[in-house]
Design an enzyme around this catalytic site. Structure first.
Site, PDB file in Angstrom:
ATOM      1  N   SER A  84      -9.869  -0.739   7.093  1.00 57.67           N
ATOM      2  CA  SER A  84      -9.362  -0.541   5.737  1.00 57.67           C
ATOM      3  C   SER A  84      -8.678  -1.750   5.132  1.00 57.67           C
ATOM      4  O   SER A  84      -8.317  -1.731   3.957  1.00 57.67           O
ATOM      5  CB  SER A  84      -8.401   0.652   5.703  1.00 57.67           C
ATOM      6  OG  SER A  84      -9.093   1.858   5.933  1.00 57.67           O
ATOM      7  N   SER A  95      -9.663   1.856   2.890  1.00 57.88           N
ATOM      8  CA  SER A  95      -8.811   2.608   1.984  1.00 57.88           C
ATOM      9  C   SER A  95      -7.782   1.755   1.255  1.00 57.88           C
ATOM     10  O   SER A  95      -7.078   2.243   0.370  1.00 57.88           O
ATOM     11  CB  SER A  95      -8.087   3.704   2.777  1.00 57.88           C
ATOM     12  OG  SER A  95      -7.239   3.135   3.776  1.00 57.88           O
ATOM     13  N   LYS A 122       0.840  -1.196   0.000  1.00 56.93           N
ATOM     14  CA  LYS A 122       0.000   0.000   0.000  1.00 56.93           C
ATOM     15  C   LYS A 122       0.875   1.246   0.000  1.00 56.93           C
ATOM     16  O   LYS A 122       1.932   1.284   0.642  1.00 56.93           O
ATOM     17  CB  LYS A 122      -0.920  -0.023   1.225  1.00 56.93           C
ATOM     18  CG  LYS A 122      -1.990   1.056   1.242  1.00 56.93           C
ATOM     19  CD  LYS A 122      -2.917   0.883   2.441  1.00 56.93           C
ATOM     20  CE  LYS A 122      -3.987   1.961   2.524  1.00 56.93           C
ATOM     21  NZ  LYS A 122      -4.879   1.785   3.685  1.00 56.93           N
TER      22      LYS A 122
END
Length: 529
Positions: free
Chosen positions: A205, A181, A106
């Site tokens: 997330s 996210s 990420k």
């Protein structure tokens, strides 16, 4: 004062069944297998080279990326690193447990050899001078970072539409969101663009995107994994988590990145168990492998406001756990609904402090201005997105002198109540289960202009972060949706530092789940179950 847990009620779910799809109607698909273990065996036996393996994934990434937009950056040294692994194999050198494993990271987790922008324009082209501890540990184990995955800016969002660069699509239906996210990391694993990936989980997330994309998502206990090198959103809630296409892969990745770190004072010194010891092959399981395990189904998560098809899938998962020998009871956590507003006050407050460093001088792109206040204001106005600005304003307001007691202090009190509620429930049960989200993946743009509705979607996950507990999400079925069925995930929660228990239960659950194939249509022709 609300009581922590109400009297449990014994349940029987035999009337509910999991709704699964068959790739081939005449044959049930096999259970998920560990890509990490399979690849290691193939590399050591020299059935395949690391270069060929990397090339296969890179080709799939190139073919699917125009549709998905999972990655913000793809490494240009993947094949070079794969060549080094092949050299070690040829010379009989020792290989790390993640040798040849392609990992997506990420974009809010620092990598020294590629950009780390946290999905924000204010950090465009920023390259940290160091690796996050989790990334460094993976590399020492032989992993190859294939690239940086898309995300909502600074982790603030539930759809990945909040990225400053692009919108990621769901591999099951390109018109739908992958969640957020960590939507890029989830979509990349779902579409087999990489084998496993790292995400971050502040309020769900990792777990919500795992449910939306039909993959396994593991949020560890707060402190199990070092946060050093993770771009801070809300420091008392942030954790680095793992995605995999199987429970075994998520567990193996967690083991590689866990442990105390001198650079993170909040990281735990607890010994990291061998999570792989919990992974028993299906043909070696007893008829009731989980006999005696007490499971609590959280009542507040299967009431009004949750899609009826999601409730049916969770009840089906409870039925499957009963078939494995578990005793399932319904438990009530009366403080459950209080967690959502408390979470958003606390997370926004911490973010208003953490993001103050992005001012164009200490960090972030600088806008030319004639005087200092204009430089600050214009750099932040041009570099930060609307969702980030709104949460900074919310947090600053909650921390202001006249409202601190009414909002921030009260939210901390609710946090204590949530912790006590979970503690009492887990005293009576080994694990708790719930949906990972109130619905399956929704359409891109459907909630972008309705932030309150988007925030409400986090109600299943934020309480776990407030309590600092570990949670595992794994796919448990499908709900009907045109033109394709969409995956649904069940969330399993345990007491702190009991990831080993979650992985054991989750592994047995997925290995005995009949007739489910969680490979999305985008790559189904290439990767049949």
């Amino acid at each position: 004062m609300l009581s922590s847990v109400q009297t449990p009620r014994l349940l029987r779910f035999q009337s509910f069944s999991l709704k699964c799809l068959h790739t081939h109607p005449t044959t049930a698909p096999p259970p998920p297998h560990s890509q990490i273990l399979t690849i290691r065996k193939s590399l050591l036996s020299r059935e395949i080279s690391a270069v060929d393996l990397a090339g296969t994934f890179l080709n799939r990434l190139r073919n699917t990326e125009p549709h998905l937009k999972s990655f913000l950056y793809v490494s240009d040294v993947v094949l070079k690193e794969a060549e080094e692994i092949d050299r070690k194999i040829a010379e009989n050198e020792e290989l790390g447990p993640l040798a040849g494993v392609l990992v997506g990271v990420k974009d809010n987790i620092c990598t020294s050899d590629m950009p780390s922008t946290a999905g924000s324009k204010i950090l465009e082209n920023y390259r940290p001078p160091f690796d996050a501890t989790a990334v460094g540990k993976m590399k020492k184990c032989g992993a190859i970072v294939i690239g940086k995955t898309n995300m909502d800016e600074f982790g603030m969002g539930s759809t990945t539409e909040g990225s400053g660069y692009q919108v990621t699509a769901n591999p099951w239906d390109l018109s739908r969101v992958p969640g957020g996210s960590s939507g890029g990391s989830a979509a990349a694993v779902s579409a087999r663009q990489c084998m496993v990936s790292l995400g971050s989980d502040t309020g769900g997330s990792v777990r919500q995107p795992a449910s939306f994309c039909g993959v396994v998502g593991l949020k560890p206990t707060y402190g199990r994994v070092s946060r050093y090198g993770l771009v801070a959103y809300a420091s008392s809630l942030d954790v680095i988590g793992c995605f995999g296409s199987s429970v075994a892969d998520a567990g193996i990745l967690l083991h590689a990145i866990s442990g105390h770190d001198k650079f993170d004072a909040t990281s735990s010194k607890k010994e990291v168990p061998d999570f792989a010891s919990q992974f028993t092959a299906r043909d070696q399981l007893d008829s009731k492998p989980l006999k005696g395990l007490r499971v609590g189904l959280i009542r507040e998560t299967i009431e009004d406001g949750v899609d009826p098809d999601v409730i049916s899938s969770i009840r089906g998962a409870a039925s499957h756990l009963e078939e494995l020998g578990c005793t399932v009871t319904e438990v009530s956590l009366p403080s459950f609904s209080l967690g959502l507003p408390a979470y958003y006050i606390l997370a926004s407050s911490e973010s208003s402090s953490n993001l103050s460093r992005y001012d164009g001088i200490r960090y972030g792109k600088q806008v030319f201005a004639d005087e200092l206040n204009s430089l600050y204001g214009e750099s932040r106005a041009g570099g930060l997105g609307s969702e980030v600005k709104m949460r900074i304003l919310m947090g600053t307001y909650a921390l202001s002198a006249g409202y601190y007691d009414a909002y921030y202090k009260r939210a901390q009190q609710v946090r204590t109540l949530v912790r006590e509620s979970f503690r009492a429930a887990l005293d009576e049960n080994d694990i708790l289960i719930s949906p990972a989200a109130p619905s399956a993946a929704y359409k891109i743009g459907e909630k972008k202009n309705d932030p309150l509705s988007m925030y409400a979607g986090d109600i299943m996950t934020v309480n776990v972060n407030l309590a600092g507990l570990p949670a595992l999400v794994l796919p448990c079925g499908f709900i009907d949706s045109s033109p394709v069925a969409l995956p649904v995930g069940v969330q399993m929660i345990s007491a702190a530092f009991e990831e080993e228990k979650l992985l054991k239960v989750g592994h047995m659950f997925e290995q005995t789940l009949q007739g489910c194939c969680f490979i999305p249509p985008l790559v189904a022709d290439e990767l049949a179950c």
